[in-house]
Structures are given as structure tokens and as C-alpha cells.
Design a protein around this motif. Structure first.
Motif, PDB file in Angstrom:
ATOM      1  N   CYS A  70      31.817  51.688  66.700  1.00 27.60           N
ATOM      2  CA  CYS A  70      32.972  51.328  65.869  1.00 27.60           C
ATOM      3  C   CYS A  70      32.635  50.271  64.820  1.00 27.60           C
ATOM      4  O   CYS A  70      33.350  50.135  63.832  1.00 27.60           O
ATOM      5  CB  CYS A  70      34.128  50.866  66.750  1.00 27.60           C
ATOM      6  SG  CYS A  70      34.823  52.208  67.737  1.00 27.60           S
ATOM      7  N   GLY A  71      31.551  49.543  65.019  1.00 29.46           N
ATOM      8  CA  GLY A  71      31.143  48.544  64.040  1.00 29.46           C
ATOM      9  C   GLY A  71      30.675  49.153  62.729  1.00 29.46           C
ATOM     10  O   GLY A  71      30.580  48.463  61.721  1.00 29.46           O
ATOM     11  N   ASN A  72      30.370  50.442  62.737  1.00 27.29           N
ATOM     12  CA  ASN A  72      29.909  51.123  61.529  1.00 27.29           C
ATOM     13  C   ASN A  72      31.015  51.874  60.806  1.00 27.29           C
ATOM     14  O   ASN A  72      30.758  52.586  59.854  1.00 27.29           O
ATOM     15  CB  ASN A  72      28.775  52.099  61.883  1.00 27.29           C
ATOM     16  CG  ASN A  72      27.566  51.370  62.392  1.00 27.29           C
ATOM     17  OD1 ASN A  72      27.159  50.366  61.827  1.00 27.29           O
ATOM     18  ND2 ASN A  72      26.992  51.864  63.468  1.00 27.29           N
ATOM     19  N   ILE A  73      32.249  51.711  61.273  1.00 29.12           N
ATOM     20  CA  ILE A  73      33.388  52.376  60.642  1.00 29.12           C
ATOM     21  C   ILE A  73      34.023  51.419  59.648  1.00 29.12           C
ATOM     22  O   ILE A  73      34.399  50.307  59.986  1.00 29.12           O
ATOM     23  CB  ILE A  73      34.415  52.825  61.702  1.00 29.12           C
ATOM     24  CG1 ILE A  73      33.778  53.840  62.652  1.00 29.12           C
ATOM     25  CG2 ILE A  73      35.646  53.404  61.031  1.00 29.12           C
ATOM     26  CD1 ILE A  73      34.647  54.194  63.830  1.00 29.12           C
ATOM     27  N   GLU A  74      34.123  51.867  58.415  1.00 30.96           N
ATOM     28  CA  GLU A  74      34.715  51.061  57.360  1.00 30.96           C
ATOM     29  C   GLU A  74      36.241  51.191  57.355  1.00 30.96           C
ATOM     30  O   GLU A  74      36.955  50.222  57.127  1.00 30.96           O
ATOM     31  CB  GLU A  74      34.141  51.533  56.014  1.00 30.96           C
ATOM     32  CG  GLU A  74      34.236  50.551  54.898  1.00 30.96           C
ATOM     33  CD  GLU A  74      33.467  51.055  53.692  1.00 30.96           C
ATOM     34  OE1 GLU A  74      34.130  51.507  52.731  1.00 30.96           O
ATOM     35  OE2 GLU A  74      32.231  50.993  53.699  1.00 30.96           O
ATOM     36  N   ALA A  75      36.716  52.409  57.601  1.00 27.69           N
ATOM     37  CA  ALA A  75      38.158  52.669  57.621  1.00 27.69           C
ATOM     38  C   ALA A  75      38.431  53.885  58.493  1.00 27.69           C
ATOM     39  O   ALA A  75      37.593  54.769  58.615  1.00 27.69           O
ATOM     40  CB  ALA A  75      38.671  52.920  56.206  1.00 27.69           C
ATOM     41  N   CYS A  76      39.622  53.904  59.094  1.00 28.07           N
ATOM     42  CA  CYS A  76      40.025  55.038  59.928  1.00 28.07           C
ATOM     43  C   CYS A  76      41.549  55.088  59.911  1.00 28.07           C
ATOM     44  O   CYS A  76      42.197  54.109  60.284  1.00 28.07           O
ATOM     45  CB  CYS A  76      39.500  54.861  61.349  1.00 28.07           C
ATOM     46  SG  CYS A  76      39.960  56.178  62.477  1.00 28.07           S
TER      47      CYS A  76
END
Length: 176
Positions: A70-76
């Protein structure tokens, strides 16, 4: 507008989506702390009521054995859909490497009615759809997308079965 300029604009539009993944078919519960509190239960809302879309997606993927950092997710966030029962979620990753790592694990979703795909422009989605149609008719051997580019593998012996990148829907007319 010249065809060269149209292609350049289409490439730029697709480039803005290159780090995105669309996950469709998930049952996402809208984040609603206020609704849970005002429901009259007087207590704290349960975890599902306040969990974010990102947490719900991560929990589902983990249940299917898919690793997601989840640390590599910019937006969701959820996308509007016509079917209220199943929603679509768009995830934007920090870079392509993380998106590709997630998409490679997509086979683990087989049989779940949940699908992960690259975020294609309307134009590229139409090309991919036509390529899948040609594959279904056995006019081509295989089709796939990589980094938002559509590829097809022609029918024939291993020497004849070339892999081609398709940039326009007109290029597929030759294989009908």
C-alpha cells in the motif's frame, strides 16, 4: 488535425494513465463514518464502515493471495458504474514497476468475477476489444496489453506467428 498529431495526442492521453490499474467487480462499501454514527447504535462504527477504499481493496487482494504494498499506491478511489452491486476502483501507483507487479498476479483472481486491467483510453480500449473479438473468432492466436500498448500474435507456425503492436483499429481489419 493531421493523423500524426492525433496519434501524438492519443499517446499523451494514454501516458497520463500508464501507472493506473482498474479493478472491477469488487463489492466496495462507501466510507461513511457519519452514517454509521447516526444509525442510532450509539457506539463506535465497525471497521468496515470507516475503512478506506484502499484498505478494502488490499484486504480482498490479500484474501486471494495477491501481494500489494500500500505504500506504493498514490491514489485509490471508486469509479462511478452503472451496476450498483459491483463497483470499479482505480488505483494509481507511484511507478509502473509496482503496477506491473500487481497485474502479473491477476491470474489468482480467476473464477472470482473480479478483474484487474490497465487503464486504457477509449481508443485503446476499442482496439483491445476488437483484438479480443478476433481472438475469439480464431483469426489471431493471442492478444494482450503491456504498458498500455496492445499486442497481437498472428496465427501460424512458430516462424509465421509474429507479434505485432497495434496502434489503430484499422490495422486489425487485415485479420478479419
Amino acid at each position: 488535425m493531421s493523423i500524426l498529431l492525433e496519434n501524438r495526442v492519443a499517446d499523451l492521453e494514454q501516458y497520463t494513465r500508464i501507472n493506473n490499474v482498474i479493478i472491477s467487480g469488487l463489492h466496495i462499501k462507501a466510507r461513511s463514518y457519519a452514517r454509521a454514527v447516526t444509525a442510532g447504535n450509539g457506539g463506535k462504527p465497525n471497521d468496515l464502515d470507516v475503512s478506506s477504499t484502499e484498505q478494502q481493496v488490499a484486504t480482498f487482494l490479500k484474501s486471494k493471495g495477491i501481494q500489494l504494498d500500500c505504500g506504493n499506491i498514490e491514489a485509490c478511489h471508486p469509479l462511478p458504474t452503472r451496476n450498483a452491486d459491483k463497483s470499479a476502483v482505480i488505483m494509481r501507483f507511484v511507478n509502473r514497476k509496482h503496477k506491473i507487479a500487481l497485474l502479473k498476479q491477476g491470474k489468482k483472481l480467476k473464477g472470482s468475477d473480479v478483474y484487474m486491467n490497465e487503464h486504457l483510453t477509449k481508443r485503446n480500449a476499442d482496439i483491445a476489444k476488437k483484438a479480443r473479438y478476433l481472438k475469439k473468432q480464431n483469426k489471431i492466436q493471442h492478444t494482450w496489453t503491456t504498458n498500455c500498448k496492445i499486442f497481437i500474435k498472428l496465427n501460424g507456425t512458430p516462424e509465421e506467428a509474429k507479434v505485432l503492436m497495434v496502434r489503430s483499429i484499422d490495422e486489425l481489419d487485415a485479420y478479419q
